[in-house]
Write a protein that holds these residues in place. Sequence first.
Motif, PDB file in Angstrom:
ATOM      1  N   ASP A 144       0.295  41.360  43.302  1.00 45.12           N
ATOM      2  CA  ASP A 144       0.630  40.211  44.156  1.00 45.12           C
ATOM      3  C   ASP A 144       0.552  38.862  43.448  1.00 45.12           C
ATOM      4  O   ASP A 144       0.981  37.850  44.013  1.00 45.12           O
ATOM      5  N   ASP A 145       0.006  38.829  42.223  1.00 44.58           N
ATOM      6  CA  ASP A 145       0.025  37.563  41.461  1.00 44.58           C
ATOM      7  C   ASP A 145       1.459  37.073  41.288  1.00 44.58           C
ATOM      8  O   ASP A 145       1.699  35.881  41.103  1.00 44.58           O
ATOM      9  N   TRP A 182       3.652  36.670  43.401  1.00 42.66           N
ATOM     10  CA  TRP A 182       4.087  35.746  44.456  1.00 42.66           C
ATOM     11  C   TRP A 182       3.563  34.332  44.243  1.00 42.66           C
ATOM     12  O   TRP A 182       3.958  33.416  44.951  1.00 42.66           O
ATOM     13  N   SER A 183       2.662  34.161  43.273  1.00 42.29           N
ATOM     14  CA  SER A 183       2.260  32.783  42.961  1.00 42.29           C
ATOM     15  C   SER A 183       3.318  32.100  42.085  1.00 42.29           C
ATOM     16  O   SER A 183       3.295  30.891  41.885  1.00 42.29           O
ATOM     17  N   ARG A 184       4.259  32.892  41.582  1.00 42.96           N
ATOM     18  CA  ARG A 184       5.300  32.319  40.713  1.00 42.96           C
ATOM     19  C   ARG A 184       6.708  32.391  41.296  1.00 42.96           C
ATOM     20  O   ARG A 184       7.616  31.722  40.811  1.00 42.96           O
TER      21      ARG A 184
END
Length: 318
Positions: free
Chosen positions: A82-83, A85-87
């Motif tokens: 899910d990291d 979705w920070s980008r």
Amino acid sequence: MNNKDAQALLTHIVARVQPLLSRGVLPKYIPQLTHVNQLQFGMAFITLDGQEAFVGDADVRFSIQSISKLFALMLALERVGDDLWSRVGREPSGRPFNELVQVDHEAGATRNPFVNAGALVVTDILCSCFAQPELALLQNLRLGARDERIDIDQGVMRSERGSCHRNAAIAHLLKSYGSIRNSVETVLDTYCRQCALAMTARQIARCVLPLAADDGLSVAGTRDSLKAAQRHSVVALMLTCGTYDAAGDFAARVGLPMKSGVGGGIVAVIPGVGSLCAWSPGLDESGNSIAAARAIEIFASHTGLSLLGAREWVRAAP
Ligand code: GLU
């Protein structure tokens, strides 16, 4: 629906879409793709219990183009979770897929992984994860399709790499905002290779099948990769952003999560049931294949395998 019924429906669909095959245009901005015979049509339907129905040119390889954005996203999610979705965002852009201005206006943020800006960030993530990201993707797809014949079409790759001025501009803009970490050249090379993957409708449907499953399977069929919530994000993005700026219209007409590409392919997920891929090269003004879109619409309306259920009025339309 048993396999015989599915095969009969696909045969019916081929006849229905024949008048559409000569309509539409080929994508001139990738010169190699204008050499394709426009009168081709193929379709494959695969169920979670292993049945396969196919018709027409379902085993002819074509350029998957933006359908690769879906496969790149699945592989990147498997890798970084899910990291990601920070980008990359999860909102429709309301703009053409190759939009530049929105990236600048939003200071290098990307709306979703299916517009080119978001896809370039996903490719950048793959470039950070793998020494040869396009080979990782290729290997994943060969496993998922249970077919070693998937490959990169070098002619299409060179053709796009030589003329990808808009994507280069987007990549430079993203880089100026710090939104991509590898060099612009590395990201563009990889992106053009992934877009130039050549696959058949049957191979694509097989690779997308895990998205229809209730349990967590990756493209390559391993169980330990995409978590349910991640698969739900991917499928939701296909419904809201998967068919360019026409996704809202497709949701209303077809009611299935789909991803299209300018090579003329459209793949659809039928949650809990299976996957469907149709291909025909002629594109409408939004970049979606006219005959493939109509074929999937007819399939959904006949079977009722859609958010919209069965629709008599679509069945009757020419
Ligand atoms: N390689 C194409 C591009 O980046 C993909 C376009 C598409 O299929 O949407 O412009």
